[in-house]
Design a protein around this motif. Structure first.
Motif, PDB file in Angstrom:
ATOM      1  N   HIS A 205       0.722  -1.017  -0.151  1.00 31.29           N
ATOM      2  CA  HIS A 205       0.094   0.080  -0.045  1.00 31.29           C
ATOM      3  C   HIS A 205       0.753   1.216  -0.127  1.00 31.29           C
ATOM      4  O   HIS A 205       0.368   2.266  -0.398  1.00 31.29           O
ATOM      5  CB  HIS A 205      -1.137   0.181   1.303  1.00 31.29           C
ATOM      6  CG  HIS A 205      -2.544  -0.313   0.845  1.00 31.29           C
ATOM      7  ND1 HIS A 205      -3.449   0.324   1.267  1.00 31.29           N
ATOM      8  CD2 HIS A 205      -2.977  -1.071  -0.198  1.00 31.29           C
ATOM      9  CE1 HIS A 205      -4.551  -0.103   0.905  1.00 31.29           C
ATOM     10  NE2 HIS A 205      -4.347  -0.929  -0.262  1.00 31.29           N
ATOM     11  N   TYR A 209       1.785   4.623  -6.973  1.00 32.61           N
ATOM     12  CA  TYR A 209       2.422   5.777  -7.553  1.00 32.61           C
ATOM     13  C   TYR A 209       1.392   6.797  -8.058  1.00 32.61           C
ATOM     14  O   TYR A 209       1.818   7.594  -8.735  1.00 32.61           O
ATOM     15  CB  TYR A 209       3.207   5.196  -8.831  1.00 32.61           C
ATOM     16  CG  TYR A 209       4.210   4.104  -8.066  1.00 32.61           C
ATOM     17  CD1 TYR A 209       5.218   4.408  -7.297  1.00 32.61           C
ATOM     18  CD2 TYR A 209       4.159   2.780  -8.412  1.00 32.61           C
ATOM     19  CE1 TYR A 209       6.197   3.631  -6.536  1.00 32.61           C
ATOM     20  CE2 TYR A 209       4.923   2.105  -7.932  1.00 32.61           C
ATOM     21  CZ  TYR A 209       5.952   2.323  -7.032  1.00 32.61           C
ATOM     22  OH  TYR A 209       6.888   1.275  -6.698  1.00 32.61           O
ATOM     23  N   GLY A 210       0.022   6.597  -8.088  1.00 32.05           N
ATOM     24  CA  GLY A 210      -0.766   7.790  -8.342  1.00 32.05           C
ATOM     25  C   GLY A 210      -1.587   8.103  -7.172  1.00 32.05           C
ATOM     26  O   GLY A 210      -1.123   8.478  -6.069  1.00 32.05           O
ATOM     27  N   GLU A 211      -2.873   8.111  -6.953  1.00 28.04           N
ATOM     28  CA  GLU A 211      -3.669   8.341  -5.904  1.00 28.04           C
ATOM     29  C   GLU A 211      -3.245   7.427  -4.846  1.00 28.04           C
ATOM     30  O   GLU A 211      -3.314   6.011  -5.088  1.00 28.04           O
ATOM     31  CB  GLU A 211      -5.043   8.488  -6.250  1.00 28.04           C
ATOM     32  CG  GLU A 211      -5.809   9.670  -6.955  1.00 28.04           C
ATOM     33  CD  GLU A 211      -7.135   9.723  -7.120  1.00 28.04           C
ATOM     34  OE1 GLU A 211      -7.968   9.152  -6.288  1.00 28.04           O
ATOM     35  OE2 GLU A 211      -7.904  10.241  -7.876  1.00 28.04           O
ATOM     36  N   ALA A 212      -3.463   7.751  -3.670  1.00 23.23           N
ATOM     37  CA  ALA A 212      -3.186   6.881  -2.439  1.00 23.23           C
ATOM     38  C   ALA A 212      -4.143   5.581  -2.475  1.00 23.23           C
ATOM     39  O   ALA A 212      -5.332   6.061  -2.885  1.00 23.23           O
ATOM     40  CB  ALA A 212      -3.260   7.669  -1.193  1.00 23.23           C
ATOM     41  N   ALA A 213      -3.921   4.316  -2.296  1.00 22.47           N
ATOM     42  CA  ALA A 213      -4.433   3.516  -2.082  1.00 22.47           C
ATOM     43  C   ALA A 213      -5.486   3.596  -0.908  1.00 22.47           C
ATOM     44  O   ALA A 213      -5.345   4.023   0.072  1.00 22.47           O
ATOM     45  CB  ALA A 213      -3.796   1.941  -1.988  1.00 22.47           C
ATOM     46  N   VAL A 214      -6.666   3.157  -1.400  1.00 22.33           N
ATOM     47  CA  VAL A 214      -7.852   3.098   0.048  1.00 22.33           C
ATOM     48  C   VAL A 214      -7.999   1.882   0.701  1.00 22.33           C
ATOM     49  O   VAL A 214      -7.897   0.655   0.075  1.00 22.33           O
ATOM     50  CB  VAL A 214      -9.321   3.462  -0.694  1.00 22.33           C
ATOM     51  CG1 VAL A 214     -10.358   3.204   0.371  1.00 22.33           C
ATOM     52  CG2 VAL A 214      -9.221   4.836  -1.359  1.00 22.33           C
ATOM     53  N   GLN A 285       8.864   8.360   1.519  1.00 20.45           N
ATOM     54  CA  GLN A 285       8.330   9.029   0.304  1.00 20.45           C
ATOM     55  C   GLN A 285       9.169   9.189  -0.792  1.00 20.45           C
ATOM     56  O   GLN A 285       8.879   9.103  -1.940  1.00 20.45           O
ATOM     57  CB  GLN A 285       7.316  10.052   0.843  1.00 20.45           C
ATOM     58  CG  GLN A 285       6.504   9.749   1.705  1.00 20.45           C
ATOM     59  CD  GLN A 285       5.864  11.198   2.613  1.00 20.45           C
ATOM     60  OE1 GLN A 285       6.071  12.256   2.111  1.00 20.45           O
ATOM     61  NE2 GLN A 285       4.858  10.647   3.509  1.00 20.45           N
ATOM     62  N   ARG A 292       9.011   4.884  -8.600  1.00 12.97           N
ATOM     63  CA  ARG A 292       8.406   5.336  -9.636  1.00 12.97           C
ATOM     64  C   ARG A 292       9.111   5.597 -10.893  1.00 12.97           C
ATOM     65  O   ARG A 292       8.822   5.193 -11.969  1.00 12.97           O
ATOM     66  CB  ARG A 292       7.528   6.533  -9.171  1.00 12.97           C
ATOM     67  CG  ARG A 292       6.599   7.174 -10.307  1.00 12.97           C
ATOM     68  CD  ARG A 292       6.339   8.618 -10.264  1.00 12.97           C
ATOM     69  NE  ARG A 292       5.599   8.954  -8.944  1.00 12.97           N
ATOM     70  CZ  ARG A 292       4.379   9.082  -9.049  1.00 12.97           C
ATOM     71  NH1 ARG A 292       3.516   8.798 -10.233  1.00 12.97           N
ATOM     72  NH2 ARG A 292       3.560   9.601  -8.000  1.00 12.97           N
ATOM     73  N   GLN A 314      -0.113   0.027 -10.864  1.00  9.17           N
ATOM     74  CA  GLN A 314      -0.226   1.125 -10.160  1.00  9.17           C
ATOM     75  C   GLN A 314       0.682   1.144  -8.863  1.00  9.17           C
ATOM     76  O   GLN A 314       0.841   2.183  -8.076  1.00  9.17           O
ATOM     77  CB  GLN A 314      -1.663   1.438  -9.788  1.00  9.17           C
ATOM     78  CG  GLN A 314      -2.513   1.335 -10.971  1.00  9.17           C
ATOM     79  CD  GLN A 314      -3.577   0.375 -10.667  1.00  9.17           C
ATOM     80  OE1 GLN A 314      -3.375  -0.845 -10.919  1.00  9.17           O
ATOM     81  NE2 GLN A 314      -4.842   0.985 -10.859  1.00  9.17           N
TER      82      GLN A 314
END
Length: 382
Positions: A205, A209-214, A285, A292, A314
């Motif tokens: 998690h 590399y895009g929106e943070a995983a939910v 981070q 990435r 992703q």
């Protein structure tokens, strides 16, 4: 005769270990090997985490902890989840790696003959853990059309009277694909309607590399989530993970942990507390952005060479590539590539049976310079 458990016949070794052993032997003889087979971060553990582990040892913190883990670490793990999905710390169990978490879960859920649905391709230990407890891992073939993931429709179609659970991995190994939040919610609902249990592996998690995983915990409190300090936190050898369980299962998880491993490593648990510090998070981070950059180099480079990779992963640090343009035997292809070009990759056979002979996995847990050299060698080999 020497007694042997019949379950051993259902548990296969990692085929990549043969590749790795050959690669190490070649390196010992002076050969240069580019490693793209290893499924662990190449970065060392962050210094602040290491120093916290050393401090714990020097302070004599070497005794057993409670079976479910240090209370302060369980609280820190719970607090790391976003507020709408945050579990009570009492639902968190600290384990010897994510593998320890999965063993506890399947020990609590699976009776002989019970089925657990999972995707093929998928991480090999998952099916082996089910077999260890005399269950039946039911591997469902998936491809790019579903993002190499199960969806609610597949769960409904393959559910039987013997199915007790569904295991997902998001992001997945070997494909690096995510399950969209809406789809995860539908899967959770489909499993719950059938009286089963959903288990979601979220160990990659942090490496999205895009929106943070939910987290799947956003969709239901009645499922298991597994995570680890190995991948995002770079603590593979410390062997530390965790699970979040439905509250009703915690007494069983506690009892099983007491009997199977008693507790996770005490120094490792104290070290992991430092992983939540602001300085460490900033460093992790930065490392994610390096991963990435590696993905963004290796993906188009492999496509240009002729490997088919239909989706951009992703998360995680893998590329699952169709190599059928070059071979109909990915195991033999990987061995030839190692012997002739000094490039180590993982054959698809490790991840299941669905089109395994036409796929290989590349790991980009290596420096950009080494990845560039690996691609140059691949180009010459092909």
């Amino acid at each position: 005769m020497t007694p042997r458990a019949t379950r051993l016949s259902k548990i296969e070794p990692f085929h990549v270990m043969d590749i790795l052993a050959r690669a190490r032997a070649m390196e010992a003889q002076g050969r240069s090997i580019i490693h793209m087979e290893i499924g662990e971060p190449d970065f060392p553990t962050a210094p602040a985490i290491v120093h916290a582990g050393i401090a714990a040892l020097e302070a004599g913190r070497t005794h057993y902890t409670p079976a479910l883990g240090l209370p302060e670490l369980r609280a820190a793990i719970a607090a790391s989840y976003p507020a709408p999905a945050r579990p009570d710390a009492g639902r968190v169990a600290v384990t010897p790696g994510a593998s320890g978490a999965l063993q506890l879960i399947f020990a609590a859920l699976v009776n002989p003959g019970d089925q657990v649905l999972m995707a093929d391709p998928g991480y090999p230990c998952n099916r082996h853990f089910v077999s260890l407890f005399e269950g039946e891992p039911r591997a469902i073939p998936v491809d790019a059309s579903t993002g190499y993931q199960l969806n609610a429709e597949l769960v409904r179609r393959h559910w039987t009277a013997r199915t007790v659970a569904v295991l997902l991995a998001s992001p997945s190994n070997p494909t690096g694909t995510l399950i969209a939040p809406d789809e995860m919610a539908q899967i959770a609902r489909a499993v719950e309607e059938r009286g089963g249990v959903l288990i979601v592996d979220e160990i990659y998690h942090g490496l999205v590399y895009g929106e943070a995983a939910v987290t799947a915990l956003a969709h239901s409190p009645n499922l298991f989530v597994v995570n680890s300090f190995s991948k995002y936190y770079g603590m593979t050898g410390w062997r530390l993970g965790w699970l979040v369980a439905p509250a009703s299962y915690i007494p069983a998880i506690d009892k099983l942990a007491q009997n199977i491993f008693l507790a996770a490593s005490t120094p490792a648990q104290y070290a992991a507390l430092a992983a939540y510090g602001a300085g460490v998070q900033q460093e992790l981070q930065k490392r994610r952005e390096i991963f990435r950059d590696r993905r963004d180099f290796l993906l188009p480079a492999l496509r240009e060479l002729g490997f088919e990779i239909p989706l951009v992963p992703q998360g995680a640090f893998y590329l699952y590539a169709d190599c059928s343009r070059f071979t109909d035997d990915s195991q033999a292809f990987a061995l030839r590539l190692l012997d002739q070009a000094g490039v180590a990759i993982t054959p698809g056979l490790d991840f299941g049976s669905h089109r395994a002979a036409r796929h290989v996995r590349f790991s980009y847990a290596n420096t950009l310079d080494n990845l560039r050299e690996g691609v140059a060698r691949l180009r010459k080999f092909l």
